[in-house]
Motif scaffolding. Structure first.
Motif, mmCIF file in Angstrom:
data_model
loop_
_atom_site.group_PDB
_atom_site.id
_atom_site.type_symbol
_atom_site.label_atom_id
_atom_site.label_comp_id
_atom_site.label_asym_id
_atom_site.label_seq_id
_atom_site.Cartn_x
_atom_site.Cartn_y
_atom_site.Cartn_z
ATOM 1 N N THR A 284 5.753 -25.538 26.914
ATOM 2 C CA THR A 284 6.697 -25.624 25.796
ATOM 3 C C THR A 284 7.774 -24.558 25.998
ATOM 4 O O THR A 284 7.657 -23.687 26.872
ATOM 5 C CB THR A 284 5.994 -25.364 24.450
ATOM 6 O OG1 THR A 284 5.510 -24.005 24.452
ATOM 7 C CG2 THR A 284 4.848 -26.337 24.208
ATOM 8 N N ASP A 285 8.803 -24.607 25.165
ATOM 9 C CA ASP A 285 9.837 -23.566 25.219
ATOM 10 C C ASP A 285 9.226 -22.193 24.947
ATOM 11 O O ASP A 285 9.595 -21.199 25.575
ATOM 12 C CB ASP A 285 10.955 -23.868 24.217
ATOM 13 C CG ASP A 285 11.812 -25.050 24.655
ATOM 14 O OD1 ASP A 285 11.795 -25.401 25.860
ATOM 15 O OD2 ASP A 285 12.499 -25.629 23.794
ATOM 16 N N ALA A 286 8.271 -22.147 24.018
ATOM 17 C CA ALA A 286 7.596 -20.876 23.728
ATOM 18 C C ALA A 286 6.817 -20.393 24.948
ATOM 19 O O ALA A 286 6.757 -19.195 25.220
ATOM 20 C CB ALA A 286 6.667 -21.029 22.528
ATOM 21 N N GLY A 287 6.230 -21.325 25.694
ATOM 22 C CA GLY A 287 5.514 -20.964 26.911
ATOM 23 C C GLY A 287 6.446 -20.428 27.982
ATOM 24 O O GLY A 287 6.130 -19.453 28.678
ATOM 25 N N ARG A 288 7.606 -21.072 28.113
ATOM 26 C CA ARG A 288 8.610 -20.566 29.068
ATOM 27 C C ARG A 288 9.046 -19.148 28.691
ATOM 28 O O ARG A 288 9.185 -18.274 29.541
ATOM 29 C CB ARG A 288 9.824 -21.489 29.100
ATOM 30 C CG ARG A 288 9.595 -22.783 29.791
ATOM 31 C CD ARG A 288 10.877 -23.643 29.823
ATOM 32 N NE ARG A 288 10.579 -25.034 30.024
ATOM 33 C CZ ARG A 288 10.155 -25.567 31.158
ATOM 34 N NH1 ARG A 288 9.999 -24.812 32.211
ATOM 35 N NH2 ARG A 288 9.901 -26.853 31.240
ATOM 36 N N ALA A 289 9.266 -18.928 27.394
ATOM 37 C CA ALA A 289 9.684 -17.603 26.925
ATOM 38 C C ALA A 289 8.581 -16.565 27.158
ATOM 39 O O ALA A 289 8.854 -15.439 27.582
ATOM 40 C CB ALA A 289 10.062 -17.666 25.444
ATOM 41 N N ALA A 290 7.334 -16.936 26.884
ATOM 42 C CA ALA A 290 6.215 -16.008 27.085
ATOM 43 C C ALA A 290 6.062 -15.665 28.561
ATOM 44 O O ALA A 290 5.799 -14.504 28.919
ATOM 45 C CB ALA A 290 4.920 -16.618 26.546
ATOM 46 N N PHE A 291 6.246 -16.657 29.427
ATOM 47 C CA PHE A 291 6.161 -16.423 30.867
ATOM 48 C C PHE A 291 7.283 -15.483 31.309
ATOM 49 O O PHE A 291 7.046 -14.531 32.054
ATOM 50 C CB PHE A 291 6.228 -17.748 31.624
ATOM 51 C CG PHE A 291 6.075 -17.619 33.108
ATOM 52 C CD1 PHE A 291 4.848 -17.299 33.668
ATOM 53 C CD2 PHE A 291 7.159 -17.826 33.944
ATOM 54 C CE1 PHE A 291 4.698 -17.183 35.036
ATOM 55 C CE2 PHE A 291 7.018 -17.715 35.333
ATOM 56 C CZ PHE A 291 5.782 -17.398 35.874
ATOM 57 N N ALA A 292 8.493 -15.727 30.835
ATOM 58 C CA ALA A 292 9.628 -14.863 31.178
ATOM 59 C C ALA A 292 9.382 -13.436 30.694
ATOM 60 O O ALA A 292 9.676 -12.466 31.400
ATOM 61 C CB ALA A 292 10.920 -15.424 30.584
#
Length: 176
Positions: free
Chosen positions: A74-82
Motif C-alpha cells: 500500500t502507499d503506507a507500506g511504501r512510506a514505511a519502507f522509505a
C-alpha cells in the motif's frame, strides 16, 4: 505507522515493491535472494504479514490456488519502507555456531573437531563456487549494481572464511 519496522518486515516490503506475492512466494524469494546473509523462517514471514496487514502497510488479495493469498504493497507500506531506508542501519550481529565449537574445542575430541572443520570448510567452498558461478551467469546488458555489490560481498566473505580455515593451527585441523 504505530510500530517501527524491523529488518525482516522491511525486506518483505522491499520484495513487494516488485508486485503482489503470497507468503509462500515471499519465503521462497527471501531464501533465494537473501537467504545466505539474512535468515527468515516461514513463521516469521506469516507473522510479519499479519502485523503489516493490520497496520495497513499491505493488503491481502483474494485467495488463489491452495488458498494462497497474494499481498500487495500500500502507499503506507511504501512510506514505511522509505522511512526504514532513511533510518540508522543496525550493526551486524555475527552468529557463527562453528566458532562456538572452536572456542570450546578443548572439550571436543580432536577427530570430531577436525571432522566439523572439514565439513564446514567444504560448505564454504561450495558456497564460494556457487557465488562465482552466479557472477559468470549475470544477464546480458547492464548488471544490477545492488545485486552485484551483495554478490561481491558474499564472494569476499567466503574467500576470507576459507583463508581462515586454511590458517587454523594444525591441532585444530586434526593434523597433530
Amino acid at each position: 505507522m504505530t510500530r517501527k519496522l524491523n529488518a525482516t518486515a522491511a525486506s518483505l516490503l522491499g520484495f513487494l515493491h516488485e508486485g503482489p506475492l503470497t507468503g509462500w512466494d515471499l519465503v521462497a524469494t527471501a531464501q533465494q535472494r537473501i537467504g545466505d546473509f539474512w535468515s527468515l523462517t516461514q513463521s516469521q514471514v506469516y507473522r510479519e504479514l499479519t502485523a503489516m496487514a493490520g497496520a495497513g502497510l499491505i493488503e491481502a488479495g483474494e485467495p488463489g490456488p491452495r488458498d494462497r493469498r497474494p499481498y500487495a504493497l500500500t502507499d503506507a507500506g511504501r512510506a514505511a519502507f522509505a522511512e526504514w531506508l532513511e533510518g540508522d542501519v543496525a550493526e551486524e550481529q555475527t552468529r557463527f555456531p562453528l566458532l562456538l565449537v572452536v572456542m570450546f574445542g578443548r572439550h571436543v575430541p580432536s577427530g570430531r573437531l577436525a571432522e566439523v572443520i572439514a565439513t564446514h570448510r567444504h560448505i564454504h567452498a561450495q558456497r564460494l563456487a556457487l557465488y562465482e558461478k552466479q557472477l559468470t551467469e549475470e544477464p546480458v546488458g547492464e548488471p544490477d549494481p545492488y545485486a552485484r555489490a551483495t554478490l561481491d560481498f558474499g564472494i569476499r566473505y567466503e574467500r576470507a572464511v576459507l583463508g581462515w580455515f586454511d590458517e587454523l593451527p594444525a591441532a585444530i585441523q586434526g593434523r597433530n
